[in-house]
Design a protein around this motif. Sequence first.
Motif, PDB file in Angstrom:
ATOM      1  N   TRP A 151       7.832  -2.696   6.125  1.00 44.24           N
ATOM      2  CA  TRP A 151       8.124  -1.701   5.090  1.00 44.24           C
ATOM      3  C   TRP A 151       9.616  -1.595   4.800  1.00 44.24           C
ATOM      4  CZ3 TRP A 151       5.206   0.124   1.518  1.00 44.24           C
ATOM      5  CH2 TRP A 151       3.836   0.231   1.710  1.00 44.24           C
ATOM      6  N   PRO A 179       1.017  -8.874   2.040  1.00 37.65           N
ATOM      7  CA  PRO A 179       0.040  -7.788   2.139  1.00 37.65           C
ATOM      8  C   PRO A 179      -0.111  -7.006   0.827  1.00 37.65           C
ATOM      9  CG  PRO A 179       1.502  -7.788   4.037  1.00 37.65           C
ATOM     10  CD  PRO A 179       2.065  -8.761   3.047  1.00 37.65           C
ATOM     11  N   LYS A 222      -0.845  -3.911   0.347  1.00 37.01           N
ATOM     12  CA  LYS A 222      -0.245  -2.577   0.348  1.00 37.01           C
ATOM     13  C   LYS A 222       1.210  -2.614  -0.111  1.00 37.01           C
ATOM     14  CE  LYS A 222       0.747  -2.857   5.295  1.00 37.01           C
ATOM     15  NZ  LYS A 222       0.440  -2.307   6.608  1.00 37.01           N
ATOM     16  N   TYR A 223       1.925  -3.693   0.184  1.00 37.77           N
ATOM     17  CA  TYR A 223       3.313  -3.807  -0.255  1.00 37.77           C
ATOM     18  C   TYR A 223       3.392  -4.073  -1.755  1.00 37.77           C
ATOM     19  CZ  TYR A 223       4.271  -4.266   4.751  1.00 37.77           C
ATOM     20  OH  TYR A 223       4.349  -4.072   6.093  1.00 37.77           O
ATOM     21  N   LEU A 269       1.164  -3.250  -3.924  1.00 39.19           N
ATOM     22  CA  LEU A 269       0.719  -2.025  -4.577  1.00 39.19           C
ATOM     23  C   LEU A 269       1.834  -0.986  -4.621  1.00 39.19           C
ATOM     24  CD1 LEU A 269      -1.778  -0.850  -5.909  1.00 39.19           C
ATOM     25  CD2 LEU A 269      -2.473   0.036  -3.697  1.00 39.19           C
ATOM     26  N   ALA A 270       2.576  -0.840  -3.531  1.00 41.44           N
ATOM     27  CA  ALA A 270       3.698   0.108  -3.495  1.00 41.44           C
ATOM     28  C   ALA A 270       4.776  -0.292  -4.504  1.00 41.44           C
ATOM     29  CB  ALA A 270       4.297   0.177  -2.089  1.00 41.44           C
TER      30      ALA A 270
END
Length: 194
Positions: free
Chosen positions: A125, A166, A168-169, A171-172
């Motif tokens: 992150w 990933p 989630k990254y 998407l963020a």
Amino acid sequence: NAYSILKTGRDEYGQPFPIRFKSFGEYKMPLYSYISIPFIAAFGLTVDSVRAPNMVASLIFPIAIYMLASALFRRRSIALIACTIATFSLGLHSVGRHAHEVYISTLAMVFALGFFVHAIDRKTWKWVIATILSLAIAMLGYQAGRIYALCFLFVAWVLVMRKTFPMKYALAMSIAVFILFIPDLFFAPARVNS
């Protein structure tokens, strides 16, 4: 506009702390005006204080180039050569003496690319957030940064489809970039149209 905000908290049209400056009707991005405020406060409204943000950015640019080359090539010697070329680049430093939004936005784009390479490699992150913050600065600096951010999103999603990044990254990053496009719904991006 920076001087007006410093003194009154409003731009030349009386808008308090705008997210876009009407200026000549093109609703320019806000970053350079806001970054100029501390320099104008410290040194007064002079040519040098208005140009100071880019002067500082021109000193940081070789560091950004070093970081990017280091991330891309993973060899210190190549990074040092790239940094040296950037340090002695007359064109780079000449443009850094202008009071124009694109310079700081370009610096942020270089940082974003370096951070993105680290995010791809390390999948943490910390690097994704650094990429998002750099993209936000680039997008708030000049219109080219907005196009650049869309390219980042495209690459991020291609890497997700290849299962090397990933979701989630990606998407963020997508959410952050699209939030920064919301002002376009309220302000006509005249520079983009022209």
